[in-house]
Design an enzyme around this catalytic site. Structure first.
Site, PDB file in Angstrom:
ATOM      1  N   GLU A  39      -0.579  -2.156   5.120  1.00  0.00           N
ATOM      2  CA  GLU A  39       0.355  -2.077   6.252  1.00  0.00           C
ATOM      3  C   GLU A  39       0.197  -0.744   6.970  1.00  0.00           C
ATOM      4  O   GLU A  39       0.250  -0.679   8.199  1.00  0.00           O
ATOM      5  CB  GLU A  39       1.802  -2.254   5.764  1.00  0.00           C
ATOM      6  CG  GLU A  39       2.826  -2.351   6.879  1.00  0.00           C
ATOM      7  CD  GLU A  39       3.170  -1.024   7.521  1.00  0.00           C
ATOM      8  OE1 GLU A  39       3.367  -0.971   8.739  1.00  0.00           O
ATOM      9  OE2 GLU A  39       3.216  -0.003   6.796  1.00  0.00           O
ATOM     10  N   GLU A  40       0.001   0.325   6.209  1.00  0.00           N
ATOM     11  CA  GLU A  40      -0.064   1.659   6.823  1.00  0.00           C
ATOM     12  C   GLU A  40      -1.294   1.822   7.708  1.00  0.00           C
ATOM     13  O   GLU A  40      -1.360   2.758   8.495  1.00  0.00           O
ATOM     14  CB  GLU A  40      -0.053   2.752   5.742  1.00  0.00           C
ATOM     15  CG  GLU A  40       1.190   2.759   4.855  1.00  0.00           C
ATOM     16  CD  GLU A  40       2.454   3.215   5.580  1.00  0.00           C
ATOM     17  OE1 GLU A  40       2.375   3.574   6.764  1.00  0.00           O
ATOM     18  OE2 GLU A  40       3.519   3.190   4.934  1.00  0.00           O
TER      19      GLU A  40
ATOM     20  N   ARG B 212      19.269  -6.207  13.064  1.00  0.00           N
ATOM     21  CA  ARG B 212      19.300  -6.062  14.524  1.00  0.00           C
ATOM     22  C   ARG B 212      18.626  -7.263  15.178  1.00  0.00           C
ATOM     23  O   ARG B 212      17.427  -7.479  15.011  1.00  0.00           O
ATOM     24  CB  ARG B 212      18.572  -4.788  14.927  1.00  0.00           C
ATOM     25  CG  ARG B 212      18.622  -4.543  16.408  1.00  0.00           C
ATOM     26  CD  ARG B 212      17.836  -3.333  16.845  1.00  0.00           C
ATOM     27  NE  ARG B 212      17.939  -3.246  18.280  1.00  0.00           N
ATOM     28  CZ  ARG B 212      18.939  -2.630  18.922  1.00  0.00           C
ATOM     29  NH1 ARG B 212      19.861  -1.989  18.244  1.00  0.00           N
ATOM     30  NH2 ARG B 212      19.010  -2.641  20.225  1.00  0.00           N
TER      31      ARG B 212
ATOM     32  N   HIS C 116       7.733   8.405   4.435  1.00  0.00           N
ATOM     33  CA  HIS C 116       6.522   9.200   4.675  1.00  0.00           C
ATOM     34  C   HIS C 116       6.695  10.672   4.304  1.00  0.00           C
ATOM     35  O   HIS C 116       5.726  11.433   4.325  1.00  0.00           O
ATOM     36  CB  HIS C 116       5.983   9.077   6.109  1.00  0.00           C
ATOM     37  CG  HIS C 116       5.431   7.721   6.420  1.00  0.00           C
ATOM     38  ND1 HIS C 116       4.439   7.499   7.338  1.00  0.00           N
ATOM     39  CD2 HIS C 116       5.719   6.508   5.893  1.00  0.00           C
ATOM     40  CE1 HIS C 116       4.162   6.202   7.398  1.00  0.00           C
ATOM     41  NE2 HIS C 116       4.941   5.586   6.511  1.00  0.00           N
TER      42      HIS C 116
ATOM     43  N   ASP D 126       0.798  -1.236   0.000  1.00  0.00           N
ATOM     44  CA  ASP D 126       0.000   0.000   0.000  1.00  0.00           C
ATOM     45  C   ASP D 126       0.829   1.284   0.000  1.00  0.00           C
ATOM     46  O   ASP D 126       1.960   1.314   0.465  1.00  0.00           O
ATOM     47  CB  ASP D 126      -0.978   0.012   1.183  1.00  0.00           C
ATOM     48  CG  ASP D 126      -0.288  -0.141   2.544  1.00  0.00           C
ATOM     49  OD1 ASP D 126       0.710  -0.876   2.629  1.00  0.00           O
ATOM     50  OD2 ASP D 126      -0.753   0.482   3.516  1.00  0.00           O
TER      51      ASP D 126
END
Ligand code: ZN
Ligand code: ZN
Length: 416
Positions: free
Chosen positions: A146-147, A186, A387, A79
């Site tokens: 996802e957003e 990580r 973003h 998306d």
């Protein structure tokens, strides 16, 4: 794949670039990724997958079977965001769409999910053409929304694991404003959990001069806001951390009228699943108890409107994959990643399946530009991050780097 050579990728690169530019020009909002899903489904079929569309509304699953072996889930989100692109690129998005609330909004791939889709489809093509190098099953997952924090869960609730198999490992990656072609990993916690909670508290309205005839939701809400602040200070251990912010508190419209109800909007951040659950449970308990204490006749409504699980990388799987990345890309291109304060719903796949997961970042910023900004101490100002309306990944070597990382990661678990 012993050498990490990717000769077939050189030949595929012009097509990957064409596909990326096309996706970039045609961004779609969460749960409206029809065109993107269609392109994804066709490419996965061409790579040899059995493809199912409409999984969790607009999600796509491609299953590539190649004999006995583990099952690896590779995930890309599809998306875009309601952002007006201001990159000045000749392939910038000019799309304006009607969103679910009926409003006209500009749309752009300001988080780079177009790159994620391109990477996943590129990896499917490479892995489909290299079946002599591996054994097992690969689930290629193109996830919607996802957003909005709900696409992963929507796919899981639509039977993702029952219908297509439970993975032994879940793998995903995100583009970030770091040097292009560099990889950041990580072990353990890598992105925070985030929950947005809406609360409605019901009183009984009346005249401001006669509070004894009412149940005042303003006082109820005020007491609730203060009591909510004790969750972090009294219920979360000093060695853990969380944030409970009441960002909106709305009730009433006139001094001499006691309203019927009050509304609170909360933003909650946490870093482990147990702390997250403890905080959410405490919010529900406090809201209900304050309503009871005020003598409310009706139970309050507590709704989690958006939620992201923490993204927690399996320690052993991440260490082992990082070692493999260093062998292929070189020590100087694989770095320890930071804890990202943003949130992702990728973690849902791992939480729901019980499989270990690894989520890493691939840089998308021109290396020289990044070094210059880094030396000047101006990375935050000069390098647009995800973003931002200026977010504009460099195509090369970003395109090929993200295909390689996915292929290497899949083969690492499938005996290649
Ligand atoms: Zn994003
Ligand atoms: Zn994103």
């Amino acid at each position: 794949m012993a050498s990490g050579s990717f000769s077939e990728l050189d030949a595929a690169l012009p097509e990957l670039e064409r596909r990326y530019l096309d996706l970039h020009r045609h961004p779609e909002l969460g749960f409206a990724e029809h065109r993107t899903a269609d392109i994804g489904a066709r490419a996965l079929r061409a790579a040899g997958c059995e493809v199912t569309t409409g999984v969790g509304r607009t999600g796509v699953v491609g299953v590539l079977r190649n004999g006995d072996g583990p099952t690896v889930l590779l995930r890309a989100d599809m998306d875009a965001l309601p952002v007006r692109e201001q990159t000045g690129l000749d392939y910038a998005s000019t799309q304006v769409v009607t969103d679910e609330s009926g409003e006209q909004v500009p749309v752009a791939h300001a988080c780079g999910h177009d790159m994620h889709v391109t990477w996943l489809l590129g990896a499917a093509e490479v892995l489909g053409g290299r079946r002599e190098n591996w054994a097992g099953t690969i689930l290629f997952v193109l996830q919607p929304a996802e957003e909005r924090g709900s696409g992963a869960r929507t796919m899981i609730e639509d039977g993702l694991f029952d219908r297509f198999g439970t993975p032994d490992v879940v793998l995903g990656q995100h583009i970030g404003p770091m040097p292009a072609g560099h990889v950041f990993t990580r072990p353990g916690l890598t992105m925070s959990a985030s929950d947005t909670v809406h609360v409605r508290m019901f009183g009984r309205g009346g005249h401001g001069s006669r509070p004894e005839t009412t149940v005042d939701p303003v006082v109820m809400a005020a007491a609730t806001v203060l009591r909510l602040q004790t969750i972090v200070s009294r219920e979360v251990a000093a060695t853990d951390s969380a944030v409970v912010t009441v960002g909106a508190l709305n009730a009433g419209s006139k001094a001499n009228v006691i309203p019927d109800e009050a509304e609170l909007q909360l933003s909650i951040r946490s870093f482990t699943e147990p702390v997250r659950q403890r905080v959410l449970d405490a919010v529900r308990r406090v809201v209900r108890a304050e309503a009871n204490a005020a003598g409310a006749a009706r139970d309050p409504e507590v709704t989690v409107v958006e939620s992201y699980a923490p993204t927690v990388n399996d320690e052993a799987a991440t260490e082992s994959l990082s070692t493999r990345f260093r062998e292929v890309f070189g020590e100087q291109r694989v770095h320890p990643g930071p804890i990202v304060t943003g949130s992702e719903d990728f973690g849902e796949f791992s939480v729901a399946s019980g499989a270990p997961s690894v989520f890493w970042f691939v840089g998308g910023t021109d290396e020289q530009r990044f070094v210059t900004a880094s030396e000047a101490g101006t990375v935050d100002q000069d390098i647009p991050s995800n973003h931002s309306p200026q977010f504009a990944p460099d195509l090369h070597p970003t395109l090929s780097a993200g295909v390689k990382t996915l292929v290497i990661a899949a083969l690492h678990h499938l005996g290649g």
